[in-house]
Design a protein around this motif. Structure first.
Motif, mmCIF file in Angstrom:
data_model
loop_
_atom_site.group_PDB
_atom_site.id
_atom_site.type_symbol
_atom_site.label_atom_id
_atom_site.label_comp_id
_atom_site.label_asym_id
_atom_site.label_seq_id
_atom_site.Cartn_x
_atom_site.Cartn_y
_atom_site.Cartn_z
ATOM 1 N N LEU A 94 -34.142 16.419 -52.136
ATOM 2 C CA LEU A 94 -35.117 17.285 -52.811
ATOM 3 C C LEU A 94 -34.780 18.757 -52.653
ATOM 4 C CD1 LEU A 94 -38.432 15.476 -51.678
ATOM 5 C CD2 LEU A 94 -37.181 15.171 -53.832
ATOM 6 N N PHE A 95 -34.192 19.120 -51.510
ATOM 7 C CA PHE A 95 -33.927 20.533 -51.220
ATOM 8 C C PHE A 95 -32.496 20.954 -51.529
ATOM 9 C CE2 PHE A 95 -37.877 20.180 -48.962
ATOM 10 C CZ PHE A 95 -38.401 21.459 -48.904
ATOM 11 N N GLN A 96 -31.660 20.020 -51.964
ATOM 12 C CA GLN A 96 -30.269 20.393 -52.269
ATOM 13 C C GLN A 96 -30.157 21.505 -53.301
ATOM 14 O OE1 GLN A 96 -28.124 16.632 -53.036
ATOM 15 N NE2 GLN A 96 -26.608 17.339 -51.547
ATOM 16 N N PRO A 97 -30.965 21.481 -54.387
ATOM 17 C CA PRO A 97 -30.853 22.570 -55.376
ATOM 18 C C PRO A 97 -31.464 23.894 -54.921
ATOM 19 C CG PRO A 97 -31.861 20.574 -56.319
ATOM 20 C CD PRO A 97 -31.907 20.445 -54.838
ATOM 21 N N VAL A 98 -32.221 23.864 -53.844
ATOM 22 C CA VAL A 98 -32.956 25.050 -53.397
ATOM 23 C C VAL A 98 -32.040 25.931 -52.551
ATOM 24 C CG1 VAL A 98 -34.947 25.888 -52.093
ATOM 25 C CG2 VAL A 98 -35.106 23.745 -53.393
ATOM 26 N N PRO A 99 -31.987 27.255 -52.820
ATOM 27 C CA PRO A 99 -31.202 28.159 -51.966
ATOM 28 C C PRO A 99 -31.641 28.044 -50.503
ATOM 29 C CG PRO A 99 -31.922 29.294 -53.953
ATOM 30 C CD PRO A 99 -32.637 27.980 -53.934
ATOM 31 N N PHE A 100 -30.668 27.926 -49.619
ATOM 32 C CA PHE A 100 -30.936 27.760 -48.189
ATOM 33 C C PHE A 100 -31.800 26.535 -47.900
ATOM 34 C CE2 PHE A 100 -30.371 32.330 -48.911
ATOM 35 C CZ PHE A 100 -29.304 32.593 -48.069
ATOM 36 N N GLY A 101 -31.701 25.552 -48.793
ATOM 37 C CA GLY A 101 -32.517 24.344 -48.645
ATOM 38 C C GLY A 101 -32.274 23.623 -47.329
ATOM 39 N N PHE A 102 -31.000 23.571 -46.894
ATOM 40 C CA PHE A 102 -30.669 22.899 -45.637
ATOM 41 C C PHE A 102 -31.393 23.546 -44.471
ATOM 42 C CE2 PHE A 102 -28.027 22.836 -41.798
ATOM 43 C CZ PHE A 102 -27.911 21.479 -41.574
ATOM 44 N N TRP A 103 -31.411 24.874 -44.442
ATOM 45 C CA TRP A 103 -32.042 25.578 -43.333
ATOM 46 C C TRP A 103 -33.562 25.471 -43.388
ATOM 47 C CZ3 TRP A 103 -28.837 26.232 -39.674
ATOM 48 C CH2 TRP A 103 -27.481 26.449 -39.952
ATOM 49 N N ILE A 104 -34.106 25.404 -44.574
ATOM 50 C CA ILE A 104 -35.553 25.187 -44.708
ATOM 51 C C ILE A 104 -35.924 23.827 -44.124
ATOM 52 C CG2 ILE A 104 -37.461 24.880 -46.336
ATOM 53 C CD1 ILE A 104 -36.029 26.861 -48.189
ATOM 54 N N ILE A 105 -35.087 22.811 -44.416
ATOM 55 C CA ILE A 105 -35.330 21.478 -43.862
ATOM 56 C C ILE A 105 -35.282 21.510 -42.339
ATOM 57 C CG2 ILE A 105 -34.427 19.126 -43.690
ATOM 58 C CD1 ILE A 105 -33.414 19.401 -46.547
ATOM 59 N N MET A 106 -34.284 22.215 -41.777
ATOM 60 C CA MET A 106 -34.155 22.266 -40.321
ATOM 61 C C MET A 106 -35.381 22.921 -39.686
ATOM 62 S SD MET A 106 -31.398 20.668 -39.757
ATOM 63 C CE MET A 106 -31.328 20.927 -37.991
ATOM 64 N N LEU A 107 -35.891 23.962 -40.326
ATOM 65 C CA LEU A 107 -37.098 24.608 -39.805
ATOM 66 C C LEU A 107 -38.301 23.669 -39.869
ATOM 67 C CD1 LEU A 107 -36.652 28.176 -41.335
ATOM 68 C CD2 LEU A 107 -36.598 27.599 -38.899
ATOM 69 N N ILE A 108 -38.381 22.912 -40.963
ATOM 70 C CA ILE A 108 -39.467 21.936 -41.095
ATOM 71 C C ILE A 108 -39.363 20.877 -40.003
ATOM 72 C CG2 ILE A 108 -40.410 20.091 -42.554
ATOM 73 C CD1 ILE A 108 -39.615 21.786 -44.995
ATOM 74 N N LEU A 109 -38.154 20.387 -39.783
ATOM 75 C CA LEU A 109 -37.956 19.326 -38.797
ATOM 76 C C LEU A 109 -38.264 19.803 -37.383
ATOM 77 C CD1 LEU A 109 -34.669 17.625 -40.090
ATOM 78 C CD2 LEU A 109 -37.045 17.002 -40.539
ATOM 79 N N ILE A 110 -37.850 21.018 -37.055
ATOM 80 C CA ILE A 110 -38.149 21.549 -35.724
ATOM 81 C C ILE A 110 -39.654 21.728 -35.542
ATOM 82 C CG2 ILE A 110 -37.995 23.635 -34.308
ATOM 83 C CD1 ILE A 110 -35.604 21.789 -34.062
ATOM 84 N N THR A 111 -40.339 22.161 -36.598
ATOM 85 C CA THR A 111 -41.797 22.298 -36.527
ATOM 86 C C THR A 111 -42.449 20.942 -36.274
ATOM 87 O OG1 THR A 111 -41.734 24.174 -38.050
ATOM 88 C CG2 THR A 111 -43.858 23.076 -37.758
ATOM 89 N N VAL A 112 -41.980 19.924 -36.993
ATOM 90 C CA VAL A 112 -42.539 18.573 -36.842
ATOM 91 C C VAL A 112 -42.282 18.037 -35.433
ATOM 92 C CG1 VAL A 112 -42.340 16.166 -37.600
ATOM 93 C CG2 VAL A 112 -42.417 18.007 -39.288
ATOM 94 N N THR A 113 -41.023 18.136 -34.964
ATOM 95 C CA THR A 113 -40.706 17.610 -33.630
ATOM 96 C C THR A 113 -41.427 18.390 -32.533
ATOM 97 O OG1 THR A 113 -38.699 18.988 -33.571
ATOM 98 C CG2 THR A 113 -38.447 16.713 -34.317
ATOM 99 N N SER A 114 -41.612 19.687 -32.732
ATOM 100 C CA SER A 114 -42.334 20.494 -31.736
ATOM 101 C C SER A 114 -43.801 20.089 -31.670
ATOM 102 C CB SER A 114 -42.220 21.979 -32.080
ATOM 103 O OG SER A 114 -40.883 22.416 -32.038
ATOM 104 N N LEU A 115 -44.406 19.870 -32.824
ATOM 105 C CA LEU A 115 -45.806 19.446 -32.858
ATOM 106 C C LEU A 115 -45.979 18.065 -32.249
ATOM 107 C CD1 LEU A 115 -46.907 20.739 -36.389
ATOM 108 C CD2 LEU A 115 -47.598 21.639 -34.161
ATOM 109 N N LEU A 116 -45.020 17.171 -32.516
ATOM 110 C CA LEU A 116 -45.081 15.836 -31.912
ATOM 111 C C LEU A 116 -44.941 15.924 -30.394
ATOM 112 C CD1 LEU A 116 -42.928 13.764 -34.440
ATOM 113 C CD2 LEU A 116 -45.364 13.446 -33.947
ATOM 114 N N SER A 117 -43.997 16.753 -29.942
ATOM 115 C CA SER A 117 -43.809 16.936 -28.500
ATOM 116 C C SER A 117 -45.069 17.481 -27.854
ATOM 117 C CB SER A 117 -42.635 17.879 -28.250
ATOM 118 O OG SER A 117 -42.480 18.143 -26.876
#
Length: 418
Positions: A132-155
């Motif tokens: 979904l984020f491949q066409p988005v500029p800096f999409g990879f880094w946006i995903i990483m920020l989302i994932l860190i937010t999710v894992t931090s909240l779970l922790s």
């Protein structure tokens, strides 16, 4: 206590189920074992640089975690094997160095379970979001920020559950405050570090991967060294302050006065030295008790301090005797200030408790002021003796007086309330 252990072990068994129900390690064996060794080595090396924090009966350590990148690269099973090897390496190291908590064994299973569970969720979320984020500029880094937010909240959710079961967190406000302690900057640092590691893993750039680990280690070690130096300085300053502070009044003590005398002897400034003493202090102790006497001394110190500027020095030089170094004033200004202080003491009162009743008491004080210019012919230690002699003169003349002397004009003055 039992509830928290059951929860910790439950996370571990859930992580086992997720790991072994997945498709297995999703990269070829040579790449996996190479990644496993590099991650294990640097994670173990980095672990002693973590910051330890105590929350109730539980210890927590903070630092960059690399589980997200290896979890996305290898899948849940590969992540589980890494966490198991790494966490038990830490466990045995703590046992050998005798730094393990009493429940370190259970905490090891919790760490494996919580990191495998949260980063396995991140693995599946990454595979869902990436297209979904491949066409988005800096999409990879946006995903990483989302994932860190999710894992931090779970922790945080896992830890809040444990602290709630242990009784260390009792309200929603305490839980929210715990979440707020997490640093957004730290989360960003973890996201970009794991993002770069993942890119290097996927492209097989092992030299770049190892270089990033080394850089992160050096930066973290440098940061820790500077933090320890700052902490040591704070502790040294604190101990020095304790060594030079009078415990009863909070003003400087005689040891600091001697130190300041040595420093001021190297100058050639004009100084007014005041030695002040509470009149008939023994009568206060004899009529009431030492607690009331201590309250009188505290009141005396606070009153003296209230008249002084930041450039002046106030010391408790004896039991009920205080010494003041007046700076950046001429003789007339010093006399006027000393007389103002004397009158202020005379009209003030202090509150104390005696025989379970609140009482209001007053007292007077006598002062000796010697004004001179610091020089080799007359040290400040000798000038202090002259000021003390002027105090004795005030006492002999009837107390509640200021006796002063100007070394330049040989002028002496005695002021008292008429």
């Amino acid at each position: 206590m039992h509830g928290s252990r059951i929860f910790m072990l439950s996370l571990f068994f859930i992580s086992i189920a997720i790991a072994f129900s997945s498709k297995g390690i999703i990269v070829e064996s040579p790449a996996y074992f190479k990644a496993l060794f590099v991650y294990w080595f640097f994670s173990s090396l980095y672990h002693h640089l973590r910051i330890i924090s105590k929350n109730g009966s539980t210890s927590m350590d903070y630092g960059i975690n690399y589980s997200l990148s290896i979890g996305i690269f290898t899948g849940p099973l590969g992540l589980f094997l890494f966490e198991g090897i790494y966490r038990f390496t830490v466990y045995f190291n703590k046992k050998l160095t005798k730094t393990a908590d009493p429940d370190e064994f259970v905490h090891t299973f919790y760490n494996i379970g919580s990191f495998v569970l949260s980063n396995s969720i991140a693995f599946y979320l990454f595979n869902f979001l990436y297209p979904l984020f491949q066409p988005v500029p800096f999409g990879f880094w946006i995903i990483m920020l989302i994932l860190i937010t999710v894992t931090s909240l779970l922790s945080d959710a896992f830890l809040i559950t444990i602290f709630t079961l242990l009784g260390d967190i009792k309200t929603k406000r305490e839980a929210i405050d715990f979440i707020k302690t997490r640093s957004i900057l730290d989360m960003g640092k973890i996201a970009f570090t794991n993002g770069l590691l993942l890119l290097f893993l996927q492209e097989g750039k092992w030299e770049m991967l190892i270089s990033l680990f080394v850089l992160n280690y050096l930066v973290s070690r440098s940061f820790l060294s500077k933090s320890q130096m700052l902490q040591n300085k704070i502790e040294r300053d604190k101990f020095e302050q304790m060594a030079y502070t009078d415990f009863l009044t909070g003003v400087y003590n005689r040891a600091y006065m001697d130190k300041k005398m040595t420093e001021l002897n190297r100058t050639d400034e004009y100084i007014g030295i005041i030695v002040a003493d509470i009149d008939k202090f023994k009568r206060i102790n004899d009529s009431y008790n030492h607690a009331v006497g201590d309250q009188a001394i505290r009141h005396f110190a606070n009153t003296l301090k209230s008249y002084l500027s930041k450039e002046d020095y106030l010391f408790r030089s004896g039991g009920e005797e205080f010494t003041i170094f007046l700076r950046n004033r001429n003789y007339s200004e010093s006399v006027l200030l000393a007389e103002k202080i004397r009158k202020g003491i005379e009209i003030s009162t202090f509150e104390a408790e005696f025989k379970e009743e609140n009482i209001s008491l007053s007292y007077t004080a006598s002062f000796g002021l010697f004004f001179y210019k610091v020089n080799e012919q007359l040290s400040i230690e000798k000038a202090y003796v002259y000021a003390d002699q002027l105090l004795l003169q005030s006492k002999d003349l009837g107390k509640n007086r200021l006796s002063s002397s100007d070394a330049f004009s040989n002028k002496e003055t005695v002021l008292a309330e008429v």
